[in-house]
Write an enzyme that holds these catalytic residues in place. Structure first.
Site, PDB file in Angstrom:
ATOM      1  N   ASN A 219       0.932  -1.224  -0.117  1.00 26.09           N
ATOM      2  CA  ASN A 219       0.043  -0.091   0.112  1.00 26.09           C
ATOM      3  C   ASN A 219       0.936   1.154   0.151  1.00 26.09           C
ATOM      4  O   ASN A 219       1.468   1.429   1.264  1.00 26.09           O
ATOM      5  CB  ASN A 219      -0.932  -0.051   1.307  1.00 26.09           C
ATOM      6  CG  ASN A 219      -1.750   1.191   1.310  1.00 26.09           C
ATOM      7  OD1 ASN A 219      -1.801   1.940   0.555  1.00 26.09           O
ATOM      8  ND2 ASN A 219      -2.130   1.453   2.778  1.00 26.09           N
ATOM      9  N   TRP A 220       0.977   2.094  -1.136  1.00 29.76           N
ATOM     10  CA  TRP A 220       1.831   3.034  -1.343  1.00 29.76           C
ATOM     11  C   TRP A 220       1.432   4.304  -0.604  1.00 29.76           C
ATOM     12  O   TRP A 220       2.090   5.270  -0.385  1.00 29.76           O
ATOM     13  CB  TRP A 220       1.952   3.431  -2.836  1.00 29.76           C
ATOM     14  CG  TRP A 220       2.743   2.160  -3.459  1.00 29.76           C
ATOM     15  CD1 TRP A 220       3.230   0.992  -3.118  1.00 29.76           C
ATOM     16  CD2 TRP A 220       3.285   2.172  -4.967  1.00 29.76           C
ATOM     17  NE1 TRP A 220       4.000   0.355  -3.914  1.00 29.76           N
ATOM     18  CE2 TRP A 220       3.855   1.128  -5.233  1.00 29.76           C
ATOM     19  CE3 TRP A 220       3.441   3.298  -5.849  1.00 29.76           C
ATOM     20  CZ2 TRP A 220       4.514   0.815  -6.354  1.00 29.76           C
ATOM     21  CZ3 TRP A 220       3.998   3.045  -6.964  1.00 29.76           C
ATOM     22  CH2 TRP A 220       4.538   1.773  -7.273  1.00 29.76           C
ATOM     23  N   LYS A 221       0.043   4.407  -0.297  1.00 28.70           N
ATOM     24  CA  LYS A 221      -0.608   5.544   0.516  1.00 28.70           C
ATOM     25  C   LYS A 221      -0.361   6.721  -0.388  1.00 28.70           C
ATOM     26  O   LYS A 221      -0.180   6.368  -1.526  1.00 28.70           O
ATOM     27  CB  LYS A 221      -0.077   5.546   1.757  1.00 28.70           C
ATOM     28  CG  LYS A 221      -0.162   4.314   2.750  1.00 28.70           C
ATOM     29  CD  LYS A 221       0.062   4.725   3.952  1.00 28.70           C
ATOM     30  CE  LYS A 221       0.013   3.077   4.743  1.00 28.70           C
ATOM     31  NZ  LYS A 221      -0.035   3.173   6.481  1.00 28.70           N
TER      32      LYS A 221
ATOM     33  N   HIS B 109      -9.604   1.111   5.184  1.00 28.69           N
ATOM     34  CA  HIS B 109      -8.346   1.585   5.751  1.00 28.69           C
ATOM     35  C   HIS B 109      -8.407   2.270   7.063  1.00 28.69           C
ATOM     36  O   HIS B 109      -9.253   3.243   6.981  1.00 28.69           O
ATOM     37  CB  HIS B 109      -7.138   2.116   4.807  1.00 28.69           C
ATOM     38  CG  HIS B 109      -5.864   2.185   5.273  1.00 28.69           C
ATOM     39  ND1 HIS B 109      -5.290   2.857   6.235  1.00 28.69           N
ATOM     40  CD2 HIS B 109      -4.821   0.902   5.313  1.00 28.69           C
ATOM     41  CE1 HIS B 109      -4.253   2.625   6.648  1.00 28.69           C
ATOM     42  NE2 HIS B 109      -3.601   1.472   5.757  1.00 28.69           N
TER      43      HIS B 109
ATOM     44  N   GLU C 213      -6.533   4.600   8.254  1.00 27.83           N
ATOM     45  CA  GLU C 213      -6.430   6.049   7.848  1.00 27.83           C
ATOM     46  C   GLU C 213      -7.538   6.725   7.350  1.00 27.83           C
ATOM     47  O   GLU C 213      -7.799   7.984   7.344  1.00 27.83           O
ATOM     48  CB  GLU C 213      -5.360   6.345   7.028  1.00 27.83           C
ATOM     49  CG  GLU C 213      -3.950   6.101   7.717  1.00 27.83           C
ATOM     50  CD  GLU C 213      -2.742   5.480   6.956  1.00 27.83           C
ATOM     51  OE1 GLU C 213      -2.590   5.467   5.445  1.00 27.83           O
ATOM     52  OE2 GLU C 213      -1.967   4.933   7.458  1.00 27.83           O
TER      53      GLU C 213
ATOM     54  N   GLU D  17      -5.263  -4.893  10.776  1.00 34.42           N
ATOM     55  CA  GLU D  17      -4.120  -3.810  10.840  1.00 34.42           C
ATOM     56  C   GLU D  17      -4.630  -3.238  12.220  1.00 34.42           C
ATOM     57  O   GLU D  17      -5.144  -2.391  12.077  1.00 34.42           O
ATOM     58  CB  GLU D  17      -4.304  -2.943   9.835  1.00 34.42           C
ATOM     59  CG  GLU D  17      -4.117  -3.644   8.259  1.00 34.42           C
ATOM     60  CD  GLU D  17      -3.406  -2.504   7.306  1.00 34.42           C
ATOM     61  OE1 GLU D  17      -2.265  -2.647   6.912  1.00 34.42           O
ATOM     62  OE2 GLU D  17      -4.108  -1.653   6.966  1.00 34.42           O
TER      63      GLU D  17
ATOM     64  N   GLY E 156       2.500   2.358  10.774  1.00 32.27           N
ATOM     65  CA  GLY E 156       3.508   3.378  10.674  1.00 32.27           C
ATOM     66  C   GLY E 156       4.050   3.796  11.909  1.00 32.27           C
ATOM     67  O   GLY E 156       4.692   4.844  12.172  1.00 32.27           O
TER      68      GLY E 156
ATOM     69  N   SER F 189       3.586  -2.238  10.212  1.00 29.27           N
ATOM     70  CA  SER F 189       4.917  -2.052  10.516  1.00 29.27           C
ATOM     71  C   SER F 189       5.633  -3.476  10.147  1.00 29.27           C
ATOM     72  O   SER F 189       6.605  -3.870  10.747  1.00 29.27           O
ATOM     73  CB  SER F 189       5.478  -1.791  11.882  1.00 29.27           C
ATOM     74  OG  SER F 189       5.029  -0.473  12.177  1.00 29.27           O
TER      75      SER F 189
ATOM     76  N   GLY G 262       2.793  -1.109   4.201  1.00 32.10           N
ATOM     77  CA  GLY G 262       2.937   0.173   4.000  1.00 32.10           C
ATOM     78  C   GLY G 262       4.294   0.886   3.605  1.00 32.10           C
ATOM     79  O   GLY G 262       4.815   0.673   2.619  1.00 32.10           O
ATOM     80  N   GLY G 263       4.690   1.338   4.767  1.00 32.94           N
ATOM     81  CA  GLY G 263       6.069   2.159   4.627  1.00 32.94           C
ATOM     82  C   GLY G 263       7.172   1.148   3.827  1.00 32.94           C
ATOM     83  O   GLY G 263       7.958   1.731   2.985  1.00 32.94           O
TER      84      GLY G 263
HETATM   85  P1  PGA Z   1       2.843   0.259   7.751  1.00 31.56           P
HETATM   86  O1  PGA Z   1       1.420   0.416   6.911  1.00 31.56           O
HETATM   87  O2  PGA Z   1       3.420  -0.823   7.210  1.00 31.56           O
HETATM   88  O3  PGA Z   1       3.682   1.343   7.189  1.00 31.56           O
HETATM   89  O4  PGA Z   1       2.761   0.249   9.139  1.00 31.56           O
HETATM   90  C1  PGA Z   1       0.567  -0.682   6.914  1.00 31.56           C
HETATM   91  C2  PGA Z   1      -0.680  -0.106   6.329  1.00 31.56           C
HETATM   92  O5  PGA Z   1      -1.287   0.977   6.866  1.00 31.56           O
HETATM   93  O6  PGA Z   1      -1.523  -0.839   5.388  1.00 31.56           O
END
Ligand code: PGA
Length: 259
Positions: A12-14, A101, A103, A172, A178, A217, A238-239
């Site tokens: 997930n590149w966000k 998600h 966020e 998640e 993050g 993470s 994500g990251g």
């Molecule tokens: P993260 O994000 O790996 O940066 O913790 C995961 C996600 O939000 O899908």
């Protein structure tokens, strides 16, 4: 492997990456082509809307990497300024879409009823949904994590045509996203087992075949611990998914693990 479930590694590149970054991704992908030959491991990337079309064209030479969007609206067309429809996503070659998600739940304020509509619309358009759930830190501190994910899953109740093929659940925990603080393998396993139990409401077979991903993470240093648990069918990353070497390293570790 349990029930024929594969390991899914989804990035997930966000709200990250520009055209130059994704060009770089494609050239790194070219160098790592051999990493994508394992039929038991499925890889997908979820870039921002601005890169979807371009990536869709470029990924035609890498059919093993699938494409997903990070969000959608629940109508197929019309006067909805700024929104993107399921039919439009399907049209440019998206296979998957994220819904719910954390966020979007917590920064944008999306609620269960809106998420239900999004899941229905995506399924009707032929997209596969990655439905994200997870408790906040204060909910875990009060031991409300099971209750929280069970309520979040109830947004799927009543949605017709859901199958273990077109639905993936991503657990998640918000406190792990993050933050660099991942759930332990044991915590992930406990929750994934519970989610599978809850999903038996559809049928035992549905629950057994459902892919449940862990997110929060995940990186190359912890992927093995997490993914080796029996109810963890992959990761939503994500990251670490936009640090290309790290992402490819994760995939190669998963390849080795599944043999
Ligand atoms: P993260 O994000 O790996 O940066 O913790 C995961 C996600 O939000 O899908």
């Amino acid at each position: 492997m349990t029930s024929g479930r594969k390991k899914l590694i989804f990035g997930n590149w966000k709200m990250n990456c520009l055209v130059a970054d994704q060009a770089n991704f494609i050239s790194e992908l070219e160098k790592n082509r051999s990493n994508f030959a394992n039929p038991s491991v499925k890889v997908a990337v979820f870039p921002p809307f601005t890169l979807l079309n371009l990536l869709s064209i470029q990924l035609k030479q890498f059919p093993v990497v699938e494409l997903g969007a990070q969000d959608l609206f629940y109508e197929n067309k019309g006067a909805y300024t700024g929104e993107i429809s399921p039919v439009q996503l399907k049209d440019i070659g998206c296979e998957y879409v994220l819904v719910g998600h954390s966020e979007r739940r917590h920064l944008i304020g999306e609620k269960d009823d809106l998420l239900s509509k999004k899941v229905s619309a995506a399924i009707d358009a032929g997209l596969k949904v990655v439905f994200c759930i997870g408790e906040k830190l204060e909910q875990r501190d009060r031991n409300l994590q099971l209750e929280t994910v069970s309520r979040q899953l109830s947004a799927l109740t009543g949605i017709k045509n859901l199958t273990a093929e077109n639905l993936v659940v991503a657990y998640e925990p918000v406190w792990a996203i993050g933050t660099g603080r991942n759930a332990t393998g044991a915590q992930a396993q406990e929750m994934h087992k519970y989610i599978r139990e809850v999903m038996k409401v559809r049928s035992s077979q549905f629950a057994e075949e459902l892919h449940i991903l862990y997110g929060g993470s995940v990186k190359s240093a912890n992927i093995e611990e997490i993914i080796s648990k029996p109810d963890v069918d992959g990761a939503l990353i994500g990251g670490a998914s936009i640090v290309w070497n790290e992402f490819f390293d994760i995939i190669s570790k998963v390849n080795k693990l599944v043999g």
